[in-house]
Design an enzyme around this catalytic site. Structure first.
Site, PDB file in Angstrom:
ATOM      1  N   ASN A 188       0.826  -1.203   0.000  1.00 17.40           N
ATOM      2  CA  ASN A 188       0.000   0.000   0.000  1.00 17.40           C
ATOM      3  C   ASN A 188       0.865   1.259   0.000  1.00 17.40           C
ATOM      4  O   ASN A 188       1.956   1.281   0.553  1.00 17.40           O
ATOM      5  CB  ASN A 188      -0.926   0.002   1.211  1.00 17.40           C
ATOM      6  N   HIS A 236       5.859  -0.843  -2.883  1.00 19.62           N
ATOM      7  CA  HIS A 236       5.313  -0.196  -4.082  1.00 19.62           C
ATOM      8  C   HIS A 236       5.374   1.325  -3.973  1.00 19.62           C
ATOM      9  O   HIS A 236       4.703   2.024  -4.740  1.00 19.62           O
ATOM     10  CB  HIS A 236       3.877  -0.663  -4.362  1.00 19.62           C
ATOM     11  N   CYS A 267      11.496  13.563  -8.988  1.00 23.22           N
ATOM     12  CA  CYS A 267      11.808  13.955 -10.356  1.00 23.22           C
ATOM     13  C   CYS A 267      12.757  12.912 -10.902  1.00 23.22           C
ATOM     14  O   CYS A 267      13.844  12.729 -10.380  1.00 23.22           O
ATOM     15  CB  CYS A 267      12.473  15.335 -10.372  1.00 23.22           C
ATOM     16  N   CYS A 308      16.275  14.580 -12.692  1.00 21.11           N
ATOM     17  CA  CYS A 308      17.476  14.937 -11.927  1.00 21.11           C
ATOM     18  C   CYS A 308      17.602  14.126 -10.643  1.00 21.11           C
ATOM     19  O   CYS A 308      18.583  14.264  -9.920  1.00 21.11           O
ATOM     20  CB  CYS A 308      17.529  16.438 -11.642  1.00 21.11           C
ATOM     21  N   CYS A 338       9.515  20.154 -11.105  1.00 23.44           N
ATOM     22  CA  CYS A 338      10.710  20.076 -10.261  1.00 23.44           C
ATOM     23  C   CYS A 338      11.318  21.467 -10.077  1.00 23.44           C
ATOM     24  O   CYS A 338      11.542  22.172 -11.055  1.00 23.44           O
ATOM     25  CB  CYS A 338      11.719  19.144 -10.916  1.00 23.44           C
ATOM     26  N   GLY A 382      -5.207  -9.201   3.081  1.00 19.04           N
ATOM     27  CA  GLY A 382      -5.863  -8.282   2.148  1.00 19.04           C
ATOM     28  C   GLY A 382      -5.158  -8.059   0.833  1.00 19.04           C
ATOM     29  O   GLY A 382      -5.155  -6.945   0.320  1.00 19.04           O
ATOM     30  N   SER A 398      -4.766  -9.737  -3.227  1.00 23.76           N
ATOM     31  CA  SER A 398      -5.246 -10.745  -4.171  1.00 23.76           C
ATOM     32  C   SER A 398      -4.104 -11.648  -4.630  1.00 23.76           C
ATOM     33  O   SER A 398      -4.338 -12.629  -5.323  1.00 23.76           O
ATOM     34  CB  SER A 398      -5.912 -10.072  -5.368  1.00 23.76           C
ATOM     35  N   GLU A 434     -12.109 -13.302   0.983  1.00 21.57           N
ATOM     36  CA  GLU A 434     -12.235 -14.196  -0.173  1.00 21.57           C
ATOM     37  C   GLU A 434     -10.923 -14.915  -0.415  1.00 21.57           C
ATOM     38  O   GLU A 434      -9.879 -14.461   0.039  1.00 21.57           O
ATOM     39  CB  GLU A 434     -12.578 -13.377  -1.424  1.00 21.57           C
TER      40      GLU A 434
END
Ligand code: BJW
Ligand code: ZN
Length: 241
Positions: free
Chosen positions: A101, A118, A126, A129, A147, A187, A189, A215
């Site tokens: 997350n 992630h 940026c 640079c 930037c 949580g 998939s 699930e």
């Protein structure tokens, strides 16, 4: 013994714990997951917005999506699942939280040393640079932001499809999974790689795998215990003494 009792017993008798979370852990904070029916953004699939090609084509549109996500995350609060994971951490010397997350809710619940594999909505970078900055201001004064050093269009420091994960962060996650006696998967998939690959890795390394998800996921068959329910309801029971 039921699954919950078994999971609690294994946790209580283990020294080394790794936890992997996905969008489902923030669902009860009101943040949409990616692959749910309502997880689309104005008809765009995540694969169509969260790519470097989409950003190159239309940085304004992609920024609009992230601006919405930043506002939603800023307005959301950690839920009992985030709090339970932060509480669990206090019991172990060797504890690692790996999250896919980007919302920062784990940190706001008190988790420390979180591996954000992630990236984060709250870092703007940026790529021309190489500068990056923490920025929690919502809304941004103008979009897309430029930037201040080189004038190029900035982007959120998030890992899009086809991009490599921050290598040192991901490697620390791999090592934590390899060390873990228990691996709790909450949580997700388990469809996005390389992170989903941590689950078979844990299995090969002999970790006891506990899945918390209402699930079945793509890799549920690898779990030793499947706790079917919402993270905000199951995790408080799992971590209760
Ligand atoms: C609840 C709940 C409740 C609901 N309680 N649970 C074919 C095969 C294998 C791999 C590939 C392939 N084709 C392409 C690839 C690679 C690709 C990939 O894996 N694609 C798959 C989709 C097939 N991977 C990549 O591109 C990665 N990079 C890479 O491989 O680089 C190679 C490289 C190396 C060196 C140099 C260059 C390149 C990068 C992946 C980056 C993923 N980024 C995203 C978007 C970020 C942007 C953003 O946030 O806007 O990250 S994708 C999106 O999915 C996001 C998430 O972190 C990630 C995982 O999703 P998650 O968390 O699992 O959410 P959902 O929605 O899928 O699931 C929610 C779950 O919660 C469900 O199970 C619900 O049941 C559950 N739930 N309520 C508990 N209350
Ligand atoms: Zn720059």
């Amino acid at each position: 013994m039921n699954s919950l009792a078994q999971a609690k017993e294994v946790l209580a008798s283990s020294q080394s714990v790794a936890v992997l979370t996905g969008a489902g852990v923030s669902a009860e904070s009101g943040l949409a997951t990616f692959r749910a029916v309502d997880g689309l953004w104005e008809g765009h699939r995540v694969e169509d917005v969260a790519t470097p090609e989409a950003f190159a084509r239309n940085p304004g549109l992609v920024w609009e999506f992230y601006e919405m996500r930043r506002i939603q995350a800023a307005e959301a609060s950690p839920n009992p699942a985030h709090v339970s994971i932060a509480n669990l951490q206090r019991r172990y010397e060797d504890f690692t939280l790996i999250t896919q997350n980007v919302d920062g809710l784990h940190q706001r619940a008190g988790s420390t040393g979180v591996l954000e594999v992630h990236g984060s909505l709250w870092i703007i970078e940026c790529r021309r640079c190489g500068t990056s900055r923490e920025d929690r201001q919502v809304p941004q004064p103008s979009l897309p932001p430029k930037c201040s050093s080189c004038g190029a269009v900035e982007r959120p420091a998030i890992v899009w499809f086809g991009e490599g994960l921050p290598e040192d962060v991901y490697l620390r996650g791999v090592e934590a999974v390899e060390r873990s006696a228990v691996f709790v998967v909450v949580g997700t998939s388990a469809q996005v790689y390389p992170v989903a690959g941590l689950i078979p890795l844990a299995r090969r390394n002999g970790s006891f795998i506990i899945e918390v998800n209402p699930e079945a996921s793509a890799l549920s068959h690898m779990a030793h215990v499947e706790l079917r329910g919402k993270a905000g309801e199951v995790l408080p029971q799992l971590v209760a003494p």
